[in-house]
Design an enzyme around this catalytic site. Structure first.
Site, mmCIF file in Angstrom:
data_model
loop_
_atom_site.group_PDB
_atom_site.id
_atom_site.type_symbol
_atom_site.label_atom_id
_atom_site.label_comp_id
_atom_site.label_asym_id
_atom_site.label_seq_id
_atom_site.Cartn_x
_atom_site.Cartn_y
_atom_site.Cartn_z
ATOM 1 N N ASP A 1 0.834 -1.206 0.000
ATOM 2 C CA ASP A 1 0.000 0.000 0.000
ATOM 3 C C ASP A 1 0.869 1.257 0.000
ATOM 4 O O ASP A 1 1.701 1.451 0.909
ATOM 5 C CB ASP A 1 -0.908 0.024 1.242
ATOM 6 C CG ASP A 1 -2.011 -1.019 1.192
ATOM 7 O OD1 ASP A 1 -2.128 -1.722 0.161
ATOM 8 O OD2 ASP A 1 -2.767 -1.112 2.171
ATOM 9 N N GLY B 1 -3.377 -5.400 1.190
ATOM 10 C CA GLY B 1 -4.057 -6.426 0.384
ATOM 11 C C GLY B 1 -5.076 -7.095 1.268
ATOM 12 O O GLY B 1 -4.785 -7.459 2.419
ATOM 13 N N GLY C 1 -6.402 -9.990 1.316
ATOM 14 C CA GLY C 1 -6.072 -11.342 1.775
ATOM 15 C C GLY C 1 -5.056 -11.310 2.906
ATOM 16 O O GLY C 1 -5.251 -11.927 3.970
ATOM 17 N N ASN D 1 -19.898 -4.099 2.445
ATOM 18 C CA ASN D 1 -20.222 -2.748 2.915
ATOM 19 C C ASN D 1 -21.399 -2.239 2.079
ATOM 20 O O ASN D 1 -21.903 -2.939 1.198
ATOM 21 C CB ASN D 1 -18.995 -1.816 2.907
ATOM 22 C CG ASN D 1 -18.494 -1.503 1.511
ATOM 23 O OD1 ASN D 1 -19.221 -1.647 0.521
ATOM 24 N ND2 ASN D 1 -17.257 -1.051 1.423
ATOM 25 N N GLY E 1 -19.516 1.001 9.003
ATOM 26 C CA GLY E 1 -18.498 1.895 9.546
ATOM 27 C C GLY E 1 -18.807 2.266 10.982
ATOM 28 O O GLY E 1 -19.053 1.392 11.820
ATOM 29 N N ASP F 1 -7.556 6.336 10.352
ATOM 30 C CA ASP F 1 -7.328 5.747 9.014
ATOM 31 C C ASP F 1 -8.160 4.472 8.925
ATOM 32 O O ASP F 1 -7.893 3.513 9.647
ATOM 33 C CB ASP F 1 -5.826 5.453 8.868
ATOM 34 C CG ASP F 1 -5.465 4.753 7.567
ATOM 35 O OD1 ASP F 1 -6.374 4.282 6.853
ATOM 36 O OD2 ASP F 1 -4.258 4.653 7.281
ATOM 37 N N ASP G 1 -11.177 -5.519 6.776
ATOM 38 C CA ASP G 1 -10.422 -6.778 6.848
ATOM 39 C C ASP G 1 -10.271 -7.242 8.298
ATOM 40 O O ASP G 1 -10.341 -8.442 8.581
ATOM 41 C CB ASP G 1 -9.057 -6.591 6.185
ATOM 42 C CG ASP G 1 -9.194 -6.191 4.731
ATOM 43 O OD1 ASP G 1 -10.117 -6.709 4.063
ATOM 44 O OD2 ASP G 1 -8.405 -5.361 4.258
ATOM 45 N N ALA H 1 -8.989 -0.944 14.376
ATOM 46 C CA ALA H 1 -8.144 -0.780 13.182
ATOM 47 C C ALA H 1 -8.224 0.640 12.624
ATOM 48 O O ALA H 1 -7.314 1.089 11.925
ATOM 49 C CB ALA H 1 -8.540 -1.797 12.111
ATOM 50 N N ARG I 1 -5.539 3.672 13.992
ATOM 51 C CA ARG I 1 -4.097 3.760 13.667
ATOM 52 C C ARG I 1 -3.897 3.789 12.155
ATOM 53 O O ARG I 1 -4.723 3.245 11.421
ATOM 54 C CB ARG I 1 -3.372 2.524 14.233
ATOM 55 C CG ARG I 1 -3.351 2.476 15.736
ATOM 56 C CD ARG I 1 -2.512 1.309 16.222
ATOM 57 N NE ARG I 1 -3.208 0.045 16.096
ATOM 58 C CZ ARG I 1 -3.664 -0.669 17.130
ATOM 59 N NH1 ARG I 1 -3.522 -0.231 18.348
ATOM 60 N NH2 ARG I 1 -4.245 -1.832 16.933
HETATM 61 O O1 RIB Z 1 -9.110 -3.559 2.437
HETATM 62 C C1 RIB Z 1 -8.006 -2.697 2.457
HETATM 63 C C2 RIB Z 1 -7.011 -3.116 1.414
HETATM 64 O O2 RIB Z 1 -7.588 -2.966 0.139
HETATM 65 C C3 RIB Z 1 -5.765 -2.287 1.385
HETATM 66 O O3 RIB Z 1 -4.765 -2.782 2.246
HETATM 67 C C4 RIB Z 1 -5.369 -2.310 -0.073
HETATM 68 O O4 RIB Z 1 -4.254 -3.111 -0.312
HETATM 69 C C5 RIB Z 1 -6.576 -2.842 -0.822
HETATM 70 O O5 RIB Z 1 -6.368 -4.096 -1.292
#
Ligand code: RIB
Length: 308
Positions: free
Chosen positions: A14, A40, A42, A186, A221, A245, A251, A281, A284
């Site tokens: 990222d 990412g 995953g 979402n 959210g 952030d 995730d 999450a 930070r």
């Molecule tokens: O869900 C957040 C993620 O989506 C970020 O880390 C970015 O890499 C995108 O894949």
């Protein structure tokens, strides 16, 4: 079995710019700051599940043979995620995402999937024994859909819990939603999946449930999440936290949900646990960098008992 979680999904580096607003067409804007984080969907969900107490986590994915890929593999290993099924190589570089984070903590993301979209059915076949022996399989839409479908079929056949996170918005192949035990979307993703749904979270959750999963969750959210099952709707509130952030919050939610369900929590209690992880999450910067520990989630749950 137990809380062994397999995640099939993306690995991204990222490249994050903090900005006041999106640039207009033809405009160049100075960012407030820049930082690089392992991300990412995953990788984020795998690390989230591991930090939140999964006995073991395996990631099925792809990175390029480059420095970004090495950095991601090292981060996964540092958190104890098994990367035996993360293939390195191919002719595409490691996926890159460009999250733009606003002053209120909200974000917009451009994703350059690179090696992630070179994942092949053979990768799923190579991991099928691991998937079939897991407690839960976590999937997102940042990987080839044929791989998602193949992995979900292996899991369903073996009686493994399938949690499908429909992020980012993408065309969903026929049959995939029916293979999901729990679908997490979402509001934007829910609108894309169920375009005819009433424009309320409750209406969206009901409509998603009608598409085939055993349970559907719409994440909201700072307003928490709404859960739809055959027995009705449940609105679970979020937790009051300072928003820094939001990248990776969804995730954190999904990784936490899988762990909580495999620990035997009821769906509503698992969603509450997941809301706490997602809220932390947001406090930070970064994706994997912001994912909370089990102790942090437990402390937030204790500080905010249900119904108060
Ligand atoms: O869900 C957040 C993620 O989506 C970020 O880390 C970015 O890499 C995108 O894949």
């Amino acid at each position: 079995m137990g809380t062994h979680v397999v995640v099939l999904g993306s690995c991204m580096l990222d490249l994050v710019a903090r900005i006041q607003r999106l640039p207009l067409p033809g405009e160049t804007l100075f960012a407030r700051s820049f930082a690089m984080f392992v991300g990412g969907k995953g990788a984020n969900q795998a690390i989230a599940a591991r930090r939140l107490g999964a006995d073991a986590v395996s990631l099925v994915g792809r990175v390029g043979a480059d420095a970004f890929g090495e950095r991601i593999l090292a981060a996964l290993a540092a958190d104890g995620v098994d990367t035996a099924h993360v293939v390195t190589g191919g002719d595409a570089g490691t996926g890159v995402a460009i999250p733009m984070v606003f002053d209120d903590g909200g974000n917009s993301i451009i994703s350059v999937p690179g090696a992630n979209m070179q994942m092949a059915i053979g990768d799923v076949a190579a991991a099928s024994d691991v998937i079939a022996a897991a407690g839960a399989l976590l999937l997102q839409f940042e990987a080839p859909m044929e791989c998602n479908l193949a992995a979900a079929r292996v899991a369903r056949e073996a009686g493994v819990l399938v949690v499908l996170n429909t992020a980012p918005v993408a065309a969903c192949p026929p049959g995939l939603l029916e293979l999901a035990d729990v679908l997490v979307a979402n509001e934007v993703e829910a609108a894309a999946l169920a375009p005819g749904a009433p424009a309320t979270p409750a209406g969206q959750a009901r409509s998603l449930l009608g598409l085939g999963p055993r349970a559907a969750i719409v994440t909201l959210g700072e307003d928490g999440a709404i859960l739809a099952t055959a027995t009705g709707l449940d609105q679970l509130p979020s937790f009051p936290v300072p928003a820094v952030d939001s990248v990776g919050a969804g995730d954190a939610f999904c990784g936490a949900l899988a762990v909580a369900l495999k620990e035997g929590r009821e769906l509503a209690a698992a969603v509450r646990f997941a809301c706490a992880a997602g809220a932390l999450a947001v406090t930070r910067p970064g994706a994997t960098a912001s994912l909370p520990s089990r102790a942090e989630v437990e402390a937030l749950l204790v500080a905010h008992p249900p119904g108060r």
